[in-house]
Design an enzyme around this catalytic site. Structure first.
Site, PDB file in Angstrom:
ATOM      1  N   TRP A 156      31.631 -29.189 -21.008  1.00  0.00           N
ATOM      2  CA  TRP A 156      32.939 -29.022 -20.574  1.00  0.00           C
ATOM      3  C   TRP A 156      33.360 -29.275 -19.251  1.00  0.00           C
ATOM      4  O   TRP A 156      34.061 -28.578 -18.648  1.00  0.00           O
ATOM      5  CB  TRP A 156      33.366 -27.368 -20.611  1.00  0.00           C
ATOM      6  CG  TRP A 156      32.505 -26.450 -21.811  1.00  0.00           C
ATOM      7  CD1 TRP A 156      31.845 -25.675 -21.524  1.00  0.00           C
ATOM      8  CD2 TRP A 156      32.801 -26.804 -23.458  1.00  0.00           C
ATOM      9  NE1 TRP A 156      31.108 -25.197 -22.851  1.00  0.00           N
ATOM     10  CE2 TRP A 156      31.751 -25.933 -23.948  1.00  0.00           C
ATOM     11  CE3 TRP A 156      33.195 -27.854 -24.097  1.00  0.00           C
ATOM     12  CZ2 TRP A 156      31.611 -25.979 -25.206  1.00  0.00           C
ATOM     13  CZ3 TRP A 156      33.024 -27.891 -25.349  1.00  0.00           C
ATOM     14  CH2 TRP A 156      32.125 -26.758 -25.758  1.00  0.00           C
ATOM     15  N   ILE A 157      33.153 -30.635 -18.968  1.00  0.00           N
ATOM     16  CA  ILE A 157      33.502 -31.109 -17.543  1.00  0.00           C
ATOM     17  C   ILE A 157      34.873 -31.650 -17.676  1.00  0.00           C
ATOM     18  O   ILE A 157      35.112 -32.953 -18.119  1.00  0.00           O
ATOM     19  CB  ILE A 157      32.217 -31.967 -16.962  1.00  0.00           C
ATOM     20  CG1 ILE A 157      31.173 -31.085 -17.033  1.00  0.00           C
ATOM     21  CG2 ILE A 157      32.747 -32.161 -15.429  1.00  0.00           C
ATOM     22  CD1 ILE A 157      30.687 -29.638 -16.497  1.00  0.00           C
ATOM     23  N   GLY A 242      40.074 -22.320  -7.335  1.00  0.00           N
ATOM     24  CA  GLY A 242      40.456 -22.998  -8.505  1.00  0.00           C
ATOM     25  C   GLY A 242      41.331 -22.005  -9.182  1.00  0.00           C
ATOM     26  O   GLY A 242      42.312 -22.463 -10.146  1.00  0.00           O
ATOM     27  N   GLN A 336      58.786 -19.354 -31.706  1.00  0.00           N
ATOM     28  CA  GLN A 336      59.470 -18.447 -32.796  1.00  0.00           C
ATOM     29  C   GLN A 336      61.146 -18.694 -32.617  1.00  0.00           C
ATOM     30  O   GLN A 336      61.758 -18.750 -33.474  1.00  0.00           O
ATOM     31  CB  GLN A 336      59.208 -16.912 -32.472  1.00  0.00           C
ATOM     32  CG  GLN A 336      59.510 -15.863 -33.227  1.00  0.00           C
ATOM     33  CD  GLN A 336      59.000 -15.936 -34.599  1.00  0.00           C
ATOM     34  OE1 GLN A 336      57.809 -16.546 -34.713  1.00  0.00           O
ATOM     35  NE2 GLN A 336      59.555 -15.458 -35.820  1.00  0.00           N
ATOM     36  N   GLU A 363      37.586 -21.972 -15.777  1.00  0.00           N
ATOM     37  CA  GLU A 363      37.627 -21.608 -14.235  1.00  0.00           C
ATOM     38  C   GLU A 363      37.298 -19.878 -14.591  1.00  0.00           C
ATOM     39  O   GLU A 363      38.068 -19.269 -13.467  1.00  0.00           O
ATOM     40  CB  GLU A 363      38.809 -22.132 -13.650  1.00  0.00           C
ATOM     41  CG  GLU A 363      38.604 -23.360 -13.463  1.00  0.00           C
ATOM     42  CD  GLU A 363      39.232 -24.204 -12.297  1.00  0.00           C
ATOM     43  OE1 GLU A 363      39.607 -23.574 -11.145  1.00  0.00           O
ATOM     44  OE2 GLU A 363      39.546 -25.212 -12.513  1.00  0.00           O
TER      45      GLU A 363
HETATM   46  N1  CAA Z   1      33.831 -15.061  -4.844  1.00  0.00           N
HETATM   47  C1  CAA Z   1      32.718 -15.072  -3.842  1.00  0.00           C
HETATM   48  N2  CAA Z   1      31.496 -14.887  -3.979  1.00  0.00           N
HETATM   49  C2  CAA Z   1      31.170 -14.284  -5.201  1.00  0.00           C
HETATM   50  C3  CAA Z   1      32.146 -14.230  -6.282  1.00  0.00           C
HETATM   51  C4  CAA Z   1      33.476 -14.723  -5.777  1.00  0.00           C
HETATM   52  N3  CAA Z   1      34.246 -14.576  -6.969  1.00  0.00           N
HETATM   53  N4  CAA Z   1      31.456 -13.583  -7.404  1.00  0.00           N
HETATM   54  C5  CAA Z   1      30.518 -13.508  -6.986  1.00  0.00           C
HETATM   55  N5  CAA Z   1      30.056 -13.810  -5.491  1.00  0.00           N
HETATM   56  C6  CAA Z   1      28.949 -13.887  -4.818  1.00  0.00           C
HETATM   57  C7  CAA Z   1      28.424 -12.403  -4.797  1.00  0.00           C
HETATM   58  O1  CAA Z   1      28.924 -11.939  -3.844  1.00  0.00           O
HETATM   59  C8  CAA Z   1      26.908 -12.469  -4.694  1.00  0.00           C
HETATM   60  O2  CAA Z   1      26.568 -12.965  -3.225  1.00  0.00           O
HETATM   61  P1  CAA Z   1      25.105 -12.767  -2.550  1.00  0.00           P
HETATM   62  O3  CAA Z   1      24.510 -14.149  -2.602  1.00  0.00           O
HETATM   63  O4  CAA Z   1      25.483 -12.516  -1.352  1.00  0.00           O
HETATM   64  O5  CAA Z   1      24.401 -11.965  -3.253  1.00  0.00           O
HETATM   65  C9  CAA Z   1      26.509 -13.863  -5.637  1.00  0.00           C
HETATM   66  O6  CAA Z   1      27.660 -14.470  -5.721  1.00  0.00           O
HETATM   67  C10 CAA Z   1      26.139 -13.290  -7.031  1.00  0.00           C
HETATM   68  O7  CAA Z   1      26.946 -12.322  -7.661  1.00  0.00           O
HETATM   69  P2  CAA Z   1      26.612 -11.309  -8.598  1.00  0.00           P
HETATM   70  O8  CAA Z   1      25.608 -10.734  -8.313  1.00  0.00           O
HETATM   71  O9  CAA Z   1      27.968 -10.540  -8.694  1.00  0.00           O
HETATM   72  O10 CAA Z   1      26.533 -12.271  -9.785  1.00  0.00           O
HETATM   73  P3  CAA Z   1      26.926 -11.986 -11.487  1.00  0.00           P
HETATM   74  O11 CAA Z   1      25.906 -12.546 -12.176  1.00  0.00           O
HETATM   75  O12 CAA Z   1      26.695 -10.391 -11.699  1.00  0.00           O
HETATM   76  O13 CAA Z   1      28.524 -12.123 -11.740  1.00  0.00           O
HETATM   77  C11 CAA Z   1      30.208 -13.784 -12.164  1.00  0.00           C
HETATM   78  C12 CAA Z   1      28.905 -13.464 -11.125  1.00  0.00           C
HETATM   79  C13 CAA Z   1      31.466 -12.991 -11.513  1.00  0.00           C
HETATM   80  C14 CAA Z   1      30.021 -13.312 -13.580  1.00  0.00           C
HETATM   81  C15 CAA Z   1      30.105 -15.100 -12.238  1.00  0.00           C
HETATM   82  O14 CAA Z   1      29.062 -15.577 -12.677  1.00  0.00           O
HETATM   83  C16 CAA Z   1      31.441 -15.925 -12.610  1.00  0.00           C
HETATM   84  O15 CAA Z   1      32.374 -15.907 -11.967  1.00  0.00           O
HETATM   85  N6  CAA Z   1      31.266 -16.219 -13.800  1.00  0.00           N
HETATM   86  C17 CAA Z   1      32.413 -17.294 -14.344  1.00  0.00           C
HETATM   87  C18 CAA Z   1      31.799 -18.867 -13.908  1.00  0.00           C
HETATM   88  C19 CAA Z   1      33.174 -19.645 -13.897  1.00  0.00           C
HETATM   89  O16 CAA Z   1      34.334 -19.368 -13.595  1.00  0.00           O
HETATM   90  N7  CAA Z   1      33.127 -20.750 -14.823  1.00  0.00           N
HETATM   91  C20 CAA Z   1      33.944 -21.941 -14.699  1.00  0.00           C
HETATM   92  C21 CAA Z   1      33.387 -23.144 -14.853  1.00  0.00           C
HETATM   93  S1  CAA Z   1      34.122 -24.193 -13.805  1.00  0.00           S
HETATM   94  C22 CAA Z   1      35.404 -24.802 -14.734  1.00  0.00           C
HETATM   95  O17 CAA Z   1      35.994 -24.207 -15.725  1.00  0.00           O
HETATM   96  C23 CAA Z   1      35.959 -26.090 -13.933  1.00  0.00           C
HETATM   97  C24 CAA Z   1      36.971 -27.013 -14.998  1.00  0.00           C
HETATM   98  O18 CAA Z   1      36.474 -28.183 -15.285  1.00  0.00           O
HETATM   99  C25 CAA Z   1      38.295 -26.564 -15.310  1.00  0.00           C
END
Ligand code: CAA
Length: 380
Positions: A156-157, A242, A336, A363
């Site tokens: 999905w890039i 983003g 609509q 995102e």
């Molecule tokens: N901002 C900053 N840091 C963050 C953060 C955020 N929003 N979310 C998590 N972190 C940090 C945490 O503080 C933690 O830091 P440490 O290294 O100090 O421990 C680390 O990341 C790990 O976080 P979690 O333990 O909370 O991880 P998790 O697995 O429980 O959950 C999540 C993380 C919020 C679910 C995350 O995986 C997430 O946001 N997932 C969604 C991914 C996403 O948005 N993908 C989009 C793809 S890109 C795209 O779509 C681009 C395109 O082409 C349009």
């Protein structure tokens, strides 16, 4: 509290609006229909400084704030959300990430041409089995002397086919879980780096989306962004910004749908009067306008906090969650109001609905935004 935009912000908004109406709108229907990437439009946006709008002039950017970026994103997305996402990925995910966390070498070599709009960027985090669960990276990079060798697949890039430079997130130490993930800058054309076919999507059809494949792709050590093991934190921090860009894209779609509905309701007659005279239509327009305004305020708030150097994680997630919902709702209501005409391509509003849906997915899905918001609310 000041609700006035600066003269510069207004000038940027108006320039974007003018460009969107004169240069983007005329080809939007055809590009959507035939899924054609807007290469010429992106080139011109680069010449106007929009492809590096928030990058400092020190690195050839326009040096504008996030509020201006949001205003430009809204105007562009109102006319064509495909151009909106191309602009957003380049600015929020690639330029921002490189400027904030990249070495001087990376900024000189890659950020400058990206900010000038001469090169295009993509951000590769998602994988076939790691979407929302982004720590679950299967793409792996192994050190080999002064190089790292990447193997794996990304999914999905956005800008996947057209980009020149790709930020690629990969696991470099499985034992360290998310602290063993690293971000790399990979150039198009590197041996072993190929892309899949263009996805046939529901909406934002004029932007290209594909998978990326890495087979023993050698990347020099100096192409590591930030440092080894910081790739997940890098991705999360970059995605926070983003999400402001996608919120703005969603606001643009919602406002575009509202504007088209107002325009149509003043022309179309039913029961002897323009339909804008009927309360049934007026109530719909009023509801849409309140939602658009609220979504816009949330989005501008998140951008203003970012500009002020204050935390904006929760506010960016709120802006994206709400604006994407509003984009879908307003697109549906606009259809609509248009009745049968809303259901055919010619009247454009059906495209708003097809384009709006993805803003609830990429995102960070709406469900992920709720997790982010709730975690912030429940923090000690
Ligand atoms: N901002 C900053 N840091 C963050 C953060 C955020 N929003 N979310 C998590 N972190 C940090 C945490 O503080 C933690 O830091 P440490 O290294 O100090 O421990 C680390 O990341 C790990 O976080 P979690 O333990 O909370 O991880 P998790 O697995 O429980 O959950 C999540 C993380 C919020 C679910 C995350 O995986 C997430 O946001 N997932 C969604 C991914 C996403 O948005 N993908 C989009 C793809 S890109 C795209 O779509 C681009 C395109 O082409 C349009």
């Amino acid at each position: 509290m000041n609700f006035e935009f600066t003269e510069e912000q207004i000038m940027i908004r108006d320039t974007a609006k003018d460009f969107a109406e004169t240069e983007i709108a005329p080809s939007a229907v055809e590009r959507d229909k035939n899924a054609v990437f807007p290469a010429e439009i992106i080139k011109k946006l680069g010449e106007l400084g929009f492809m590096g709008i928030m990058v400092s002039p020190e690195y050839d950017g326009a040096g504008q704030d996030a509020v201006s970026y949001v205003l430009a994103m809204i105007e562009v997305s109102k006319v064509d959300a495909s151009v909106g996402v191309i602009l957003s990925v380049n600015n929020s995910l690639v330029n921002y990430g490189l400027e904030k966390y990249g070495s001087d070498y990376l900024k000189e070599k890659y950020l400058r041409p990206l900010a000038r709009g001469e090169k295009l960027g993509a951000f590769a985090l998602s994988e076939p089995e790691a979407g929302s669960d982004a720590t679950h990276q299967q793409t792996y990079a192994e050190k080999d002397g002064d190089f790292w060798v990447i193997n794996g697949t990304k999914n999905w890039i956005t800008n996947g086919l057209s980009a020149d430079y790709y930020i690629v997130i990969a696991q470099t130490d499985k034992a360290k879980a998310h602290r063993g993930i690293t971000a790399f800058l990979v150039e198009k054309g590197t041996e072993g780096f190929t892309h899949g076919t263009k996805e046939d999507k529901l909406g934002i059809k004029s932007s290209d989306t594909c998978s990326l494949n890495f087979t023993n792709v050698k990347v020099p050590q100096e192409n590591i962004i930030w440092e080894v093991g910081k790739g997940f934190n890098f991705a999360m921090a970059t995605l926070n910004g983003g999400r402001i860009g996608i919120a703005a894209q969603a606001v643009g779609i919602a406002e575009g749908a509202l504007e088209k509905a107002i325009e149509y309701s003043k022309q179309r007659k039913a029961f002897g009067v323009e339909i804008s005279h009927h309360q049934a239509i007026q109530f719909k327009l009023a509801e849409m306008a309140v939602k658009v305004e609220a979504a816009k305020l949330l989005t501008i708030q998140a951008a203003a906090l970012k500009d002020a150097g204050k935390p904006y994680l929760k506010e960016a997630a709120m802006a994206k969650l709400y604006s994407s919902k509003v984009a879908v709702e307003c697109a549906l209501e606009s259809i609509q109001i248009h009745g049968g005409y809303g259901y055919v391509r010619e009247y454009i509003v059906e495209r708003f609905l097809r384009d709006a849906k993805i803003t609830e997915i990429y995102e960070g899905t709406s469900e992920i935004q709720k997790i982010v918001i709730a975690r912030e609310l429940l923090k000690d």
